[in-house]
Design a protein around this motif. Sequence first.
Motif, PDB file in Angstrom:
ATOM      1  N   UNK A 221       0.844  -1.206   0.000  1.00 27.00           N
ATOM      2  CA  UNK A 221       0.000   0.000   0.000  1.00 27.00           C
ATOM      3  C   UNK A 221       0.875   1.250   0.000  1.00 27.00           C
TER       4      UNK A 221
ATOM      5  N   UNK B 130       1.520   2.173  -3.363  1.00 24.91           N
ATOM      6  CA  UNK B 130       0.340   2.716  -4.027  1.00 24.91           C
ATOM      7  C   UNK B 130      -0.001   4.095  -3.477  1.00 24.91           C
ATOM      8  N   UNK B 131       0.307   4.318  -2.177  1.00 30.14           N
ATOM      9  CA  UNK B 131       0.080   5.662  -1.629  1.00 30.14           C
ATOM     10  C   UNK B 131       0.926   6.671  -2.371  1.00 30.14           C
TER      11      UNK B 131
ATOM     12  N   UNK C   5      -0.529   8.006  -5.213  1.00 24.86           N
ATOM     13  CA  UNK C   5      -1.540   9.044  -5.107  1.00 24.86           C
ATOM     14  C   UNK C   5      -0.936  10.422  -5.387  1.00 24.86           C
TER      15      UNK C   5
ATOM     16  N   UNK D 282      -7.774  14.350 -14.031  1.00 24.33           N
ATOM     17  CA  UNK D 282      -8.542  15.357 -13.297  1.00 24.33           C
ATOM     18  C   UNK D 282      -9.945  14.900 -13.001  1.00 24.33           C
TER      19      UNK D 282
ATOM     20  N   UNK E  53     -11.927  12.164 -12.376  1.00 26.14           N
ATOM     21  CA  UNK E  53     -12.089  10.743 -12.033  1.00 26.14           C
ATOM     22  C   UNK E  53     -13.306  10.616 -11.174  1.00 26.14           C
ATOM     23  N   UNK E  54     -14.231   9.856 -11.623  1.00 29.92           N
ATOM     24  CA  UNK E  54     -15.494   9.830 -10.892  1.00 29.92           C
ATOM     25  C   UNK E  54     -15.768   8.474 -10.236  1.00 29.92           C
ATOM     26  N   UNK E  55     -15.302   7.466 -10.870  1.00 23.15           N
ATOM     27  CA  UNK E  55     -15.666   6.153 -10.337  1.00 23.15           C
ATOM     28  C   UNK E  55     -14.469   5.221 -10.360  1.00 23.15           C
ATOM     29  N   UNK E  56     -14.632   4.116  -9.662  1.00 21.37           N
ATOM     30  CA  UNK E  56     -13.502   3.189  -9.519  1.00 21.37           C
ATOM     31  C   UNK E  56     -13.129   2.554 -10.835  1.00 21.37           C
TER      32      UNK E  56
ATOM     33  N   UNK F 148      -9.915   3.663 -12.646  1.00 23.10           N
ATOM     34  CA  UNK F 148      -8.554   3.385 -12.168  1.00 23.10           C
ATOM     35  C   UNK F 148      -7.925   2.360 -13.104  1.00 23.10           C
TER      36      UNK F 148
ATOM     37  N   UNK G  35      -5.047  -0.313 -14.084  1.00 24.46           N
ATOM     38  CA  UNK G  35      -4.000  -1.206 -13.549  1.00 24.46           C
ATOM     39  C   UNK G  35      -3.088  -1.584 -14.692  1.00 24.46           C
TER      40      UNK G  35
ATOM     41  N   UNK H 124       1.357  -5.947 -14.230  1.00 26.51           N
ATOM     42  CA  UNK H 124       1.420  -6.032 -12.779  1.00 26.51           C
ATOM     43  C   UNK H 124       0.909  -7.358 -12.198  1.00 26.51           C
TER      44      UNK H 124
ATOM     45  N   UNK I 277     -15.458  19.694  -7.577  1.00 27.33           N
ATOM     46  CA  UNK I 277     -14.544  18.698  -8.128  1.00 27.33           C
ATOM     47  C   UNK I 277     -13.732  18.004  -7.056  1.00 27.33           C
TER      48      UNK I 277
ATOM     49  N   UNK J 214     -16.245  13.751  -4.988  1.00 25.74           N
ATOM     50  CA  UNK J 214     -16.945  12.470  -5.119  1.00 25.74           C
ATOM     51  C   UNK J 214     -15.993  11.272  -5.040  1.00 25.74           C
ATOM     52  N   UNK J 215     -14.840  11.517  -5.501  1.00 28.74           N
ATOM     53  CA  UNK J 215     -13.969  10.361  -5.720  1.00 28.74           C
ATOM     54  C   UNK J 215     -12.830  10.345  -4.719  1.00 28.74           C
TER      55      UNK J 215
ATOM     56  N   UNK K  19      -9.630   8.150  -3.769  1.00 24.22           N
ATOM     57  CA  UNK K  19      -8.873   7.053  -4.375  1.00 24.22           C
ATOM     58  C   UNK K  19      -8.714   5.868  -3.443  1.00 24.22           C
ATOM     59  N   UNK K  20      -8.334   6.178  -2.230  1.00 24.42           N
ATOM     60  CA  UNK K  20      -8.060   5.081  -1.310  1.00 24.42           C
ATOM     61  C   UNK K  20      -9.268   4.179  -1.139  1.00 24.42           C
TER      62      UNK K  20
ATOM     63  N   UNK L 267     -11.822   3.973  -3.126  1.00 22.28           N
ATOM     64  CA  UNK L 267     -12.220   3.336  -4.379  1.00 22.28           C
ATOM     65  C   UNK L 267     -11.314   2.167  -4.737  1.00 22.28           C
ATOM     66  N   UNK L 268     -10.074   2.391  -4.392  1.00 22.20           N
ATOM     67  CA  UNK L 268      -9.121   1.386  -4.858  1.00 22.20           C
ATOM     68  C   UNK L 268      -9.141   0.125  -3.988  1.00 22.20           C
TER      69      UNK L 268
ATOM     70  N   UNK M  39     -10.508  -3.042  -5.384  1.00 19.77           N
ATOM     71  CA  UNK M  39      -9.628  -3.529  -6.434  1.00 19.77           C
ATOM     72  C   UNK M  39      -8.406  -4.193  -5.855  1.00 19.77           C
ATOM     73  N   UNK M  40      -7.851  -3.527  -4.869  1.00 16.81           N
ATOM     74  CA  UNK M  40      -6.674  -4.071  -4.229  1.00 16.81           C
ATOM     75  C   UNK M  40      -6.949  -5.420  -3.606  1.00 16.81           C
TER      76      UNK M  40
ATOM     77  N   UNK N 287      -7.078  -7.803  -6.279  1.00 16.23           N
ATOM     78  CA  UNK N 287      -5.766  -7.997  -6.872  1.00 16.23           C
ATOM     79  C   UNK N 287      -4.876  -8.831  -5.969  1.00 16.23           C
TER      80      UNK N 287
END
Lengths: 234, 405
Positions: free
Chosen positions: A2, A5-6, A9, A15, A17-20, A23, A25, A29, B161, B164-165, B167-168, B170-171, B174-175, B178
Amino acid sequence: MLGLLNSRRIMPLPDTMFCSQQIHIPPELPDILKQFTKAAIRTQPTDVLQWSAGYFSALSRGDPLPVKERVEMPVATQRTDTGLTRGLLKILHKQLAYKKIVDLRELQQKWKTLCLPMEKLKFILKMDPVEDKVEWMKFLALGCSALGGTLHSAMKQACEILTEDPEGGPARIPFETFSFIFTYLSGLDPDRTEKETILFLKNLEETVADRKEGMIGVSDFFIEDKKKLQYLAI
Amino acid sequence: MTSTVADSSPRPTGTYTFASRPRALNCQRRRYRECFGADEEPVHYGNIMYDRRVIRGNTYALHSYPPSTQPDPVELQRQQEAKRKALARRRAREHLRPRSPEPVEGRKHVDVQTELYLEELADRIIEVDMECQTDAFLDRPPTPLFIPAKTGKDVATQILEGELFDFDIEVKPMLEVLVGKTIEQSLLEVMEEEELAELQKQQQQFEELRNLELAEVQRLEEQERRHQQEKERRREQQLQQLQKQNETAQKIAARAYAQVYLADLIPSVFGSLRDNGYFYDPTERDIEIGFLPWLMHEVDKTIEYNMVGRVVLDMLIREVVENRLNMFEQLAVKEPKKTLPDNKDEEQGESFTIGSEQFAEEQESLPTRSFQDVPPEKDSFQMPFGDNLDIFDMKESDVSEDKEP
């Protein structure tokens, strides 16, 4: 993981990005991860980070990886003695065999990657002290003798490490290699005389030379040894 | 062809009573492939509408059809009675009913309607078609939406802006997938590989063991074979030896026997040879070949001379005797003689001696080989050799018989 991955960030994400699902990959990987995981499971390093560093640096350089071929159950005495096992020795052999003479520092590095204690390395090297460089076959022989208590068990280990035969089959190695290792080890052993060694080797050579194309297997000398023991009433 | 069961008077003579017994229909269409000699009943069928047995009209006022099967005789009689009575009653009624007289000749009675209003009597019944129609069913219309009255307050907001999102957050799923999947998959794969490798290893070990054992077996087999061969060879050798021994024994036996058999071959050979005269003493042979034949020849000659002498003597004697006989006969004619035979003997004896003396003289003149002493002077006639040679013994009588030498 993590942590990596942090840090990601901080890297600029798109700019809007609305949904998962947005993202991305990288496609390589998962494969890398899988190979790494499998290697880790097989090798069972005591210090995963240390080993992973070694693993990835070897991978990046294209060197042979410090990965065991087969899963080895940990031996009960592993914590008390050198911590060296046949699998680990095999890894070292895989990594260093192509060089005849190995730099001591490099050996230490590899030793560390396998998460083995350094004192033990020194302990092994004490048997035949060298300064800067060590001949690989000799070190291998020393490692084998550290694995097995007696000379013959050490030879057995050496055969099984060096052989190209499939596992479980007759572990055969060329006779010259065998005789080299044997002579070296028996030379270090104060109890055995040179004459004995030569005699033994000669006997073996006769049995081996005509039938097995110069390859000697474990069965040849192991049984031989028992017979000899009985004969000598040791 | 229906059967009506009598309701009012059920007389269960059997389980059922029938107006007409049920029977199987004899269909023209064969149900089965062949009918096994089905009795050919006459086919009774007809239109049911015109069947007399089918009851038409009122059924509530009819007499029930009496059951024809096993009618009670009393009942039967009563029925007959009833029938007769009914018949009689009807006849009686007919009798009593006033009828119109019979029509006159050439006329006919006709039925006429005499009511006020004429009624049309027609065979054909007046039929009228009536129709009725209903509309098709309509579907039930949908219920109208229930829209309750509006209550509450309206509130509005605005999203900026980046709100909504996260990252942590949301991800994370997935993580999870994965990493989790990776670990799970790799674990599985490692286990599978391990298993395969282990199997391989076991197989190899087994092969090794088997090879070793095969080698051992082969070695033992070889050994066994060699032993067998060795045994065979030894046996052969032994047999040969035995055979040779036998042969030798036989040879020895034969030899011994031959020796024994031929032991006296040589002596016998030599004996027979000697017997047959192959070994001869040369002087003896010489004597036999040379001397003895000559001797024989000489003896022969001597004897011949003897013979000749004797014959001559005989002839002389004969002549003399004949002369003397003649003389004496002449004399006898003159004087008869008495001692003729005695004189003859004496004279013969004398003549013999005379003859022998002559012979002896003659013989002295011949050449002699003196092996033995030849006694020329002897009284009796003897051979020049001794008395040994019997062959040459000749009697006086023999000599006298030889008339010829």
